[in-house]
Design an enzyme around this catalytic site. Structure first.
Site, PDB file in Angstrom:
ATOM      1  N   HIS A 102     -37.201 -18.381  34.569  1.00  0.00           N
ATOM      2  CA  HIS A 102     -37.969 -19.605  34.276  1.00  0.00           C
ATOM      3  C   HIS A 102     -37.189 -20.510  33.315  1.00  0.00           C
ATOM      4  O   HIS A 102     -37.241 -21.739  33.436  1.00  0.00           O
ATOM      5  CB  HIS A 102     -39.341 -19.243  33.706  1.00  0.00           C
ATOM      6  CG  HIS A 102     -40.206 -18.487  34.673  1.00  0.00           C
ATOM      7  ND1 HIS A 102     -40.338 -18.868  35.995  1.00  0.00           N
ATOM      8  CD2 HIS A 102     -40.965 -17.372  34.534  1.00  0.00           C
ATOM      9  CE1 HIS A 102     -41.150 -18.020  36.612  1.00  0.00           C
ATOM     10  NE2 HIS A 102     -41.539 -17.098  35.761  1.00  0.00           N
ATOM     11  N   LEU A 156     -39.377 -43.898  35.703  1.00  0.00           N
ATOM     12  CA  LEU A 156     -39.623 -42.682  36.488  1.00  0.00           C
ATOM     13  C   LEU A 156     -40.939 -42.064  36.017  1.00  0.00           C
ATOM     14  O   LEU A 156     -41.149 -41.868  34.822  1.00  0.00           O
ATOM     15  CB  LEU A 156     -38.485 -41.659  36.287  1.00  0.00           C
ATOM     16  CG  LEU A 156     -38.723 -40.273  36.909  1.00  0.00           C
ATOM     17  CD1 LEU A 156     -38.781 -40.342  38.434  1.00  0.00           C
ATOM     18  CD2 LEU A 156     -37.634 -39.285  36.482  1.00  0.00           C
ATOM     19  N   ARG A 176     -38.806 -27.667  48.978  1.00  0.00           N
ATOM     20  CA  ARG A 176     -39.177 -26.306  48.536  1.00  0.00           C
ATOM     21  C   ARG A 176     -37.916 -25.457  48.495  1.00  0.00           C
ATOM     22  O   ARG A 176     -37.140 -25.432  49.462  1.00  0.00           O
ATOM     23  CB  ARG A 176     -40.206 -25.673  49.462  1.00  0.00           C
ATOM     24  CG  ARG A 176     -40.582 -24.282  48.939  1.00  0.00           C
ATOM     25  CD  ARG A 176     -41.838 -23.700  49.512  1.00  0.00           C
ATOM     26  NE  ARG A 176     -42.140 -22.471  48.778  1.00  0.00           N
ATOM     27  CZ  ARG A 176     -43.330 -21.944  48.604  1.00  0.00           C
ATOM     28  NH1 ARG A 176     -44.382 -22.536  49.116  1.00  0.00           N
ATOM     29  NH2 ARG A 176     -43.495 -20.833  47.934  1.00  0.00           N
ATOM     30  N   ARG A 201     -43.913 -22.578  53.188  1.00  0.00           N
ATOM     31  CA  ARG A 201     -45.342 -22.659  52.863  1.00  0.00           C
ATOM     32  C   ARG A 201     -45.612 -23.828  51.935  1.00  0.00           C
ATOM     33  O   ARG A 201     -44.748 -24.232  51.172  1.00  0.00           O
ATOM     34  CB  ARG A 201     -45.792 -21.387  52.109  1.00  0.00           C
ATOM     35  CG  ARG A 201     -46.032 -20.182  52.932  1.00  0.00           C
ATOM     36  CD  ARG A 201     -46.723 -19.107  52.079  1.00  0.00           C
ATOM     37  NE  ARG A 201     -45.904 -18.661  50.968  1.00  0.00           N
ATOM     38  CZ  ARG A 201     -44.927 -17.752  51.075  1.00  0.00           C
ATOM     39  NH1 ARG A 201     -44.674 -17.201  52.249  1.00  0.00           N
ATOM     40  NH2 ARG A 201     -44.227 -17.394  50.031  1.00  0.00           N
ATOM     41  N   ARG A 234     -37.787 -11.800  34.222  1.00  0.00           N
ATOM     42  CA  ARG A 234     -38.261 -12.964  34.994  1.00  0.00           C
ATOM     43  C   ARG A 234     -38.255 -14.245  34.149  1.00  0.00           C
ATOM     44  O   ARG A 234     -37.972 -15.332  34.654  1.00  0.00           O
ATOM     45  CB  ARG A 234     -39.664 -12.698  35.539  1.00  0.00           C
ATOM     46  CG  ARG A 234     -39.716 -11.638  36.621  1.00  0.00           C
ATOM     47  CD  ARG A 234     -41.144 -11.416  37.099  1.00  0.00           C
ATOM     48  NE  ARG A 234     -41.742 -12.630  37.616  1.00  0.00           N
ATOM     49  CZ  ARG A 234     -41.557 -13.098  38.846  1.00  0.00           C
ATOM     50  NH1 ARG A 234     -40.797 -12.438  39.699  1.00  0.00           N
ATOM     51  NH2 ARG A 234     -42.134 -14.207  39.245  1.00  0.00           N
ATOM     52  N   SER A 244     -49.300 -22.843  39.128  1.00  0.00           N
ATOM     53  CA  SER A 244     -50.465 -22.991  40.005  1.00  0.00           C
ATOM     54  C   SER A 244     -51.657 -22.260  39.393  1.00  0.00           C
ATOM     55  O   SER A 244     -51.485 -21.369  38.545  1.00  0.00           O
ATOM     56  CB  SER A 244     -50.160 -22.412  41.390  1.00  0.00           C
ATOM     57  OG  SER A 244     -50.318 -21.009  41.379  1.00  0.00           O
ATOM     58  N   ARG A 272     -36.760 -14.156  41.562  1.00  0.00           N
ATOM     59  CA  ARG A 272     -35.716 -13.499  42.364  1.00  0.00           C
ATOM     60  C   ARG A 272     -34.321 -13.791  41.815  1.00  0.00           C
ATOM     61  O   ARG A 272     -33.439 -12.942  41.813  1.00  0.00           O
ATOM     62  CB  ARG A 272     -35.838 -13.921  43.836  1.00  0.00           C
ATOM     63  CG  ARG A 272     -36.889 -13.121  44.589  1.00  0.00           C
ATOM     64  CD  ARG A 272     -37.266 -13.771  45.882  1.00  0.00           C
ATOM     65  NE  ARG A 272     -38.129 -14.930  45.649  1.00  0.00           N
ATOM     66  CZ  ARG A 272     -38.507 -15.788  46.584  1.00  0.00           C
ATOM     67  NH1 ARG A 272     -38.072 -15.628  47.810  1.00  0.00           N
ATOM     68  NH2 ARG A 272     -39.302 -16.787  46.303  1.00  0.00           N
ATOM     69  N   ASP A 295     -39.374 -22.793  43.625  1.00  0.00           N
ATOM     70  CA  ASP A 295     -39.613 -21.375  43.893  1.00  0.00           C
ATOM     71  C   ASP A 295     -38.325 -20.565  43.711  1.00  0.00           C
ATOM     72  O   ASP A 295     -37.227 -21.075  43.937  1.00  0.00           O
ATOM     73  CB  ASP A 295     -40.131 -21.228  45.339  1.00  0.00           C
ATOM     74  CG  ASP A 295     -40.784 -19.884  45.562  1.00  0.00           C
ATOM     75  OD1 ASP A 295     -41.025 -19.150  44.582  1.00  0.00           O
ATOM     76  OD2 ASP A 295     -41.040 -19.547  46.738  1.00  0.00           O
TER      77      ASP A 295
HETATM   78  C1  FPP Z   1     -41.703 -20.068  40.923  1.00  0.00           C
HETATM   79  O1  FPP Z   1     -40.795 -19.021  40.863  1.00  0.00           O
HETATM   80  C2  FPP Z   1     -41.745 -20.802  39.669  1.00  0.00           C
HETATM   81  C3  FPP Z   1     -42.821 -20.852  38.835  1.00  0.00           C
HETATM   82  C4  FPP Z   1     -44.087 -20.192  39.130  1.00  0.00           C
HETATM   83  C5  FPP Z   1     -42.789 -21.586  37.563  1.00  0.00           C
HETATM   84  C6  FPP Z   1     -41.945 -22.808  37.505  1.00  0.00           C
HETATM   85  C7  FPP Z   1     -41.545 -23.064  36.109  1.00  0.00           C
HETATM   86  C8  FPP Z   1     -40.370 -23.557  35.684  1.00  0.00           C
HETATM   87  C9  FPP Z   1     -39.336 -24.040  36.603  1.00  0.00           C
HETATM   88  C10 FPP Z   1     -39.992 -23.645  34.250  1.00  0.00           C
HETATM   89  C11 FPP Z   1     -41.031 -24.029  33.271  1.00  0.00           C
HETATM   90  C12 FPP Z   1     -41.674 -25.334  33.520  1.00  0.00           C
HETATM   91  C13 FPP Z   1     -41.575 -26.409  32.714  1.00  0.00           C
HETATM   92  C14 FPP Z   1     -42.325 -27.634  33.049  1.00  0.00           C
HETATM   93  C15 FPP Z   1     -40.733 -26.404  31.521  1.00  0.00           C
HETATM   94  P1  FPP Z   1     -41.334 -17.532  40.993  1.00  0.00           P
HETATM   95  O2  FPP Z   1     -41.512 -16.995  39.627  1.00  0.00           O
HETATM   96  O3  FPP Z   1     -42.559 -17.505  41.837  1.00  0.00           O
HETATM   97  O4  FPP Z   1     -40.135 -16.863  41.727  1.00  0.00           O
HETATM   98  P2  FPP Z   1     -40.171 -15.626  42.726  1.00  0.00           P
HETATM   99  O5  FPP Z   1     -40.952 -16.069  43.930  1.00  0.00           O
HETATM  100  O6  FPP Z   1     -38.740 -15.407  43.018  1.00  0.00           O
HETATM  101  O7  FPP Z   1     -40.814 -14.508  41.992  1.00  0.00           O
END
Ligand code: FPP
Length: 235
Positions: A32, A126, A183, A189, A28, A60, A19, A15
């Protein structure tokens, strides 16, 4: 009993990408992208410490509600990640698994996931489990439906339904329950992640955003885990 061993299975709610990017005045998607780099570090930390299963919550079922630009960017990032990491995974003994509703993903992502899962199917060092289009509640409902069908068809008796039978109907069939859930970004959560499987999992929350997560943070989580007393409902 205090656990002294390395957890066999670590699950992560990654998570804080958004941010992290916002704090730096970046889009954003840059968060990622930096998150994908943190995945590489986390996988390496598992290889270094002997963790056998790593499950990552990458997308999700609720994430479809995000702007199309972000959703498409995440799917492209996944495709790029699989293209770039395929050979390394084969070489390093990493087996890829996917949990979640695969058929609802873009065709190219489905194909890539299936290709890399097949290419790494005999690896055992793994197990990297990517939760993509995953919802714990949906997974449970799908398992209930599958059991109901077998009961209706006379293939299974109601009295024979056990936690083990239920386990075997989940996307995670054959994968042990997580020992440790990490987390990031300080949120307390579970967010519809592995609802059945996390029953006895130890939880470690760090305030760091996922793109900032380093090997030292992973080691700190393992150390925290090792200081816990796990009783699984006993004394
Ligand atoms: C949560 O941060 C993160 C996600 C919803 C996506 C996770 C994806 C990656 C780490 C990279 C891509 C994945 C792969 C497998 C290459 P958020 O966007 O909800 O952050 P925020 O709560 O600060 O807005």
């Amino acid at each position: 009993m205090i656990v002294s061993e390395t957890p066999k299975h670590v699950a992560v709610i990654m998570d804080g990408n958004g941010r992290w990017a916002q704090q730096r005045g970046l889009p954003r998607l840059a968060g990622h992208e930096a998150g994908a780099k943190a995945i590489e570090r986390c996988v390496q930390a598992c290889l270094d410490t002997g963790v056998e299963y790593l499950t990552l919550y990458a997308f999700s079922s609720e994430n479809w509600k995000r702007p199309a630009l972000e959703v498409n960017g995440l799917m492209l990032l996944l495709e790029k990640f699989l293209n770039q990491k395929r050979d390394e995974m084969v070489r390093e003994g990493i087996r890829l698994h996917h949990i979640g509703r695969r058929k609802e993903l873009p065709a190219v992502c489905q194909r890539k996931l299936e290709e890399v899962m097949a290419a790494t199917a005999s690896n055992t060092r793994l197990h990297l489990v990517l939760a993509i289009n995953y919802s714990g509640r949906t997974e449970i409902i799908d398992a209930v439906k599958s059991i109901s069908r077998d009961v209706a068809a006379g293939l299974l008796r109601e009295d024979d339904i056990t936690p083990e039978i239920f386990d075997a109907r989940l996307d995670t069939a054959g994968i042990p329950d997580p020992d440790l859930l990490i987390r990031t970004s300080g949120e307390m959560r579970i967010s519809n992640f592995l609802l059945w499987q996390l029953s006895y999992t130890e939880i470690h929350v760090t305030k760091k955003f996922w793109p900032e997560f380093e090997k030292a943070d992973f080691l700190a989580a393992l150390e925290d885990f090792q200081s816990r007393s796990r009783r699984f409902g006993g004394v």
